[in-house]
Structure formats: structure tokens, C-alpha cells
Design an enzyme around this catalytic site. Structure first.
Site, short mmCIF file in Angstrom:
data_model
loop_
_atom_site.label_atom_id
_atom_site.label_comp_id
_atom_site.label_asym_id
_atom_site.label_seq_id
_atom_site.Cartn_x
_atom_site.Cartn_y
_atom_site.Cartn_z
N ARG A 116 0.91 -1.27 -0.22
CA ARG A 116 -0.09 -0.11 0.18
C ARG A 116 0.90 1.22 0.63
O ARG A 116 1.12 1.64 1.30
CB ARG A 116 -0.68 0.04 1.30
CG ARG A 116 -2.07 1.45 1.18
CD ARG A 116 -2.18 1.34 2.40
NE ARG A 116 -3.31 2.10 2.92
CZ ARG A 116 -3.62 3.05 3.79
NH1 ARG A 116 -2.46 3.40 3.96
NH2 ARG A 116 -3.94 4.45 3.09
N SER A 134 -12.44 -3.41 2.78
CA SER A 134 -12.94 -2.55 3.89
C SER A 134 -13.79 -2.00 4.51
O SER A 134 -14.41 -1.62 3.74
CB SER A 134 -12.19 -1.06 4.06
OG SER A 134 -10.73 -0.84 3.54
N LYS A 147 -4.02 6.89 8.19
CA LYS A 147 -4.58 6.57 7.31
C LYS A 147 -5.47 8.64 7.56
O LYS A 147 -5.69 8.75 8.73
CB LYS A 147 -5.93 5.85 7.22
CG LYS A 147 -7.05 6.11 5.72
CD LYS A 147 -7.62 4.51 5.87
CE LYS A 147 -8.46 4.90 4.98
NZ LYS A 147 -8.75 5.07 3.71
#
Ligand code: 3NM
Length: 209
Positions: free
Chosen positions: A36, A105, A134
Site C-alpha cells: 500500500r 474495507s 490514514k
């Protein structure tokens, strides 16, 4: 799936490469690695992804790619991880074929139920604690909701967001199957050791359950 390490190159000590950080996490006992790296272009992602796929294969860990189905296919990833705003699981399935696992998610019971119905292999549930990794993370999922989600779906729940050693036991007792961690692993001086400590806590908590 027990310990799901998600790369975070912006958190690494100077001179440590993404692949080196992944190797250390694998030595420490991570059994899933997710690539990611939203700032990297496609070419870089494919280059690094292919290297990570190889080191995961060597250790028997699963390799997941965040968001980018094209990168996942080119790297022969084991899993693609989607967000709620990405293309649907149905459409993703058409692109990746029957072998690649799809994770998504979720934030609540409704999204989690839908994920299961649509054929997700696991849900990434979060944030379960406040996180600064995040920037656009949603509100924290309350413990009660985690329990409700456990009752509602029988696919693996991977908890994410702000996970530290001190909350491992509680999350496992609430019924989550695996923990996904960025900063707790990659923003440390000794990635292998940090991973090992998480893995030991998870294994111990599961034995007590
Ligand atoms: N997704 P850390 S929270 C990538 O809530 C990601 O869906 C989240 O990083 C979500 O372990 C998150 O450093 C970041 O808190 C997790």
C-alpha cells in the site's frame, strides 16, 4: 491469517527499502504483506510488488495489493484489497478470475454483511482505534459493533487502525481473526522484533480464547 503487515514507506528509517522492511516483517512472523504505497506510480508498484511476491512465496506468506487490480494481476498477488469506493467485488472478480482472494474495507454491520454476500474472502474492519497513518480514516468502530459484526459474518475479520501491543488481547477476545498494522511495525527501529512481539501476543491471545 494472523498478522497482516501493511507497507508504510514514509515511516521507514532512512536507508531502509520497502522490500527490506517487508523481509524483516516476514522474519518476525507476519503471514500477510499488503503493498500500500499510494504515492508510487504503477511501474514502481509492479517492480516492488514482484519482489515482495517472491519473498512472500519463499516464506509461505500471502501477498496482497491495495486498490490496484492491474498491479495485483501483474505481480500475481494472492489477494486484492478494495475500499468501499473502489470498483465492486463483482466487477473485481471479473477482472481477477477465480483464484485471487478479494478483501474489502468495512466499517459497520451493513457493509460487512454485504461484503460477505458479494463474495469477499475477508473484511478489513476499521479504524478500531484512532490512527494518524490514514488521514481520511472514519470514526472509530465501537467494541459493540465489532461484536455484532462477528455475529453477522463468518468470513475472517481483519481489524485495522491504531493497533498497539496493549490492545491485541482485547481485539482477539472480541472475535477478530487477524490484525493489520502499519506504524506499529514499520515506524520502529527494529521491524523484525516489533513484528515478533505482535505475533507472540496474537498467538497467545488465540490460545486463551
Ligand atoms: N485503513 P496504523 S486505518 C490503511 O480504517 C488503514 O480502513 C484504515 O495504520 C481503515 O496501524 C489504516 O499505523 C491505517 O494505525 C492503519
Amino acid at each position: 491469517m494472523n498478522l497482516y503487515a501493511i507497507t508504510g514507506s514514509e515511516l521507514l528509517a532512512p536507508g531502509v527499502s520497502i522490500v527490506d522492511s517487508v523481509k524483516a516483517a516476514l522474519r518476525g512472523g507476519a503471514d500477510v504483506i499488503q503493498l500500500r504505497e499510494k504515492q508510487l506510480d504503477g511501474k514502481e508498484l509492479v517492480r516492488i510488488g514482484k519482489e515482495i511476491k517472491k519473498v512472500c512465496e519463499d516464506t509461505g506468506a500471502l501477498f496482497a495489493v491495495n486498490d490496484r487490480i492491474d498491479v495485483a494481476l501483474l505481480c500475481q498477488a494472492d489477494m486484492i484489497h478494495l475500499g468501499q469506493d473502489d470498483i465492486s467485488i463483482d466487477d473485481a472478480r471479473q477482472l481477477v478470475g477465480s483464484d485471487m482472494r478479494i478483501g474489502i474495507s468495512t466499517h459497520d454491520v451493513t457493509e460487512s454483511r454485504l461484503a460477505k454476500i458479494q463474495g469477499a474472502h475477508y473484511i478489513g474492519l476499521g479504524p478500531v482505534y484512532p490512527t494518524s497513518t490514514k488521514k481520511d480514516a472514519k470514526s472509530v468502530v465501537p467494541s459493540e459493533e465489532i461484536k455484532n459484526i462477528r455475529q453477522a459474518v463468518d468470513i475472517p475479520i481483519v481489524a485495522i487502525g491504531g493497533i498497539t501491543l496493549s490492545v491485541v488481547d482485547e481485539l482477539i477476545q472480541l472475535g477478530v481473526d487477524a490484525l493489520a498494522i502499519v506504524s506499529g511495525i514499520f515506524a520502529t527501529d527494529d521491524i523484525e522484533k516489533a513484528t515478533q512481539l505482535f505475533r507472540m501476543r496474537i498467538d497467545q491471545a488465540k490460545m486463551r480464547k
